[in-house]
Design an enzyme around this catalytic site. Structure first.
Site, mmCIF file in Angstrom:
data_model
loop_
_atom_site.group_PDB
_atom_site.id
_atom_site.type_symbol
_atom_site.label_atom_id
_atom_site.label_comp_id
_atom_site.label_asym_id
_atom_site.label_seq_id
_atom_site.Cartn_x
_atom_site.Cartn_y
_atom_site.Cartn_z
ATOM 1 N N GLN A 106 39.455 39.051 37.377
ATOM 2 C CA GLN A 106 39.773 37.630 37.483
ATOM 3 C C GLN A 106 38.682 36.797 36.837
ATOM 4 O O GLN A 106 37.495 37.101 36.961
ATOM 5 C CB GLN A 106 39.917 37.218 38.947
ATOM 6 C CG GLN A 106 40.340 35.767 39.142
ATOM 7 C CD GLN A 106 40.507 35.414 40.604
ATOM 8 O OE1 GLN A 106 39.538 35.172 41.304
ATOM 9 N NE2 GLN A 106 41.752 35.392 41.066
ATOM 10 N N ASP B 243 43.699 38.090 45.311
ATOM 11 C CA ASP B 243 43.048 36.837 44.918
ATOM 12 C C ASP B 243 42.080 36.344 45.989
ATOM 13 O O ASP B 243 41.285 35.446 45.747
ATOM 14 C CB ASP B 243 44.114 35.764 44.643
ATOM 15 C CG ASP B 243 43.513 34.469 44.117
ATOM 16 O OD1 ASP B 243 42.712 34.526 43.171
ATOM 17 O OD2 ASP B 243 43.828 33.395 44.668
ATOM 18 N N SER C 46 40.662 29.607 40.460
ATOM 19 C CA SER C 46 41.134 30.749 39.686
ATOM 20 C C SER C 46 41.738 30.259 38.379
ATOM 21 O O SER C 46 42.499 29.291 38.364
ATOM 22 C CB SER C 46 42.181 31.532 40.483
ATOM 23 O OG SER C 46 41.650 31.981 41.705
#
Length: 297
Positions: free
Chosen positions: A274, A204, A224
């Site tokens: 993502q 991430d 996110s």
């Protein structure tokens, strides 16, 4: 700051807990919102506690609400399916009774056989060259990186002739070398479960910024929204890994970023996708309740 091996050190909540419920440790942090990679790794670690003889091959998670970095959490695991070759788990992460993250994870036996191929590793400067070109972790301009002092991060500038520009903006990096420096991961007995959970934590970090590569100088609210990983081959996070990042699209205040992670031998060990909030900041605009922050990129 806590090392990632401490972040993923979960324990059963208590003997009276019904089902697979785990206590998620509180992690000291300089930021108010919980780092997204942390909750991904902790939810995966909880699922791993309920699976034997199989390794995670994919996970898909949604950031449902903002996490409080100063508060403990609990992970509730549902054993969706246990088969001979595959197993499936669903994990929900709560702070008090507030749901902050949902994860679906698939597990697969390690000795299955079939056709094999992979994308080639790109030819880029190595971690030592990247550091010499100004690509060392820029603690002075991105304070959040102080959260990750057990990671050695070498950022390969998008334009190596002007590394200072990329470093000053905190974006402009398509290639990122990284490794974990904690001795726990260097130990020969460290498990693939631990290395894959640590990779989930790291995955991430920096990725959503790839969706802002063409938009230098814009002020956005960045967060996110969802996160997916496919674990393709064995991985060791204490060894250098190259994170190849790019973004095929940004639209409607969201950006999509993809990442391929290679080891130094050229093996493609994981693929990450993502989607994140990339909302343009307008005058008088208020930050919403999602897990986001203002970013000037």
């Amino acid at each position: 700051m806590a090392k990632v091996c401490e972040v993923i050190d979960l324990a059963p909540l208590n003997e009276k807990a019904q089902g697979d419920v785990f206590s998620v440790p509180m992690v000291p942090s300089q930021i108010a919102r919980t780092f997204g990679g942390q909750v991904v790794a902790q939810a995966l670690a909880a699922a791993q506690h309920t699976v034997e003889g199989k390794l995670v091959h994919s996970l898909h998670g949604y950031f449902v609400g903002p996490g409080d970095a100063a508060a403990p959490a609990r992970a509730e695991v549902e054993r969706v399916r246990d088969g001979r070759s595959f197993a499936t788990r669903q994990v929900r992460l709560f702070q008090d009774d507030r749901l902050i993250f949902m994860l679906n994870a698939g597990f697969h036996i390690a000795d299955d056989f079939g056709p094999e191929h992979q994308d080639a590793m790109p030819e880029v400067m190595g971690p030592e060259e990247a550091a010499a070109a100004g690509g060392g972790a820029p603690y002075s301009t991105r304070i959040i990186l102080r959260e990750w002092e057990d990671w050695d991060i070498r950022l390969v500038p998008q334009e190596s002739r002007h590394p200072e520009l990329a470093e000053a903006t905190g974006a402009g990096f398509r290639y990122v070398w990284f490794r974990n420096t904690a001795p726990e991961f260097a130990a020969s007995e460290s498990s693939q479960d631990a290395h894959r959970a640590a990779l989930a934590y790291m995955s991430d970090m920096t990725l959503i910024r790839a969706s802002l590569l063409p938009h230098q100088g814009e002020q956005v609210q960045l967060a996110s929204l969802d996160h997916s990983i496919w674990f393709l081959r064995p991985v060791r996070v204490n060894e250098w890994l190259l994170y190849v990042q790019e973004s095929p699209s940004a639209q409607n205040a969201t950006g999509l970023a993809t990442g391929k992670i290679f080891n130094q031998g050229g093996d493609l060990v994981a693929v990450v996708v993502q989607e994140g909030l990339t909302r343009t900041v307008r005058e008088g605009m208020q930050i919403g309740s999602h897990n986001g922050n203002w970013q000037n990129v």
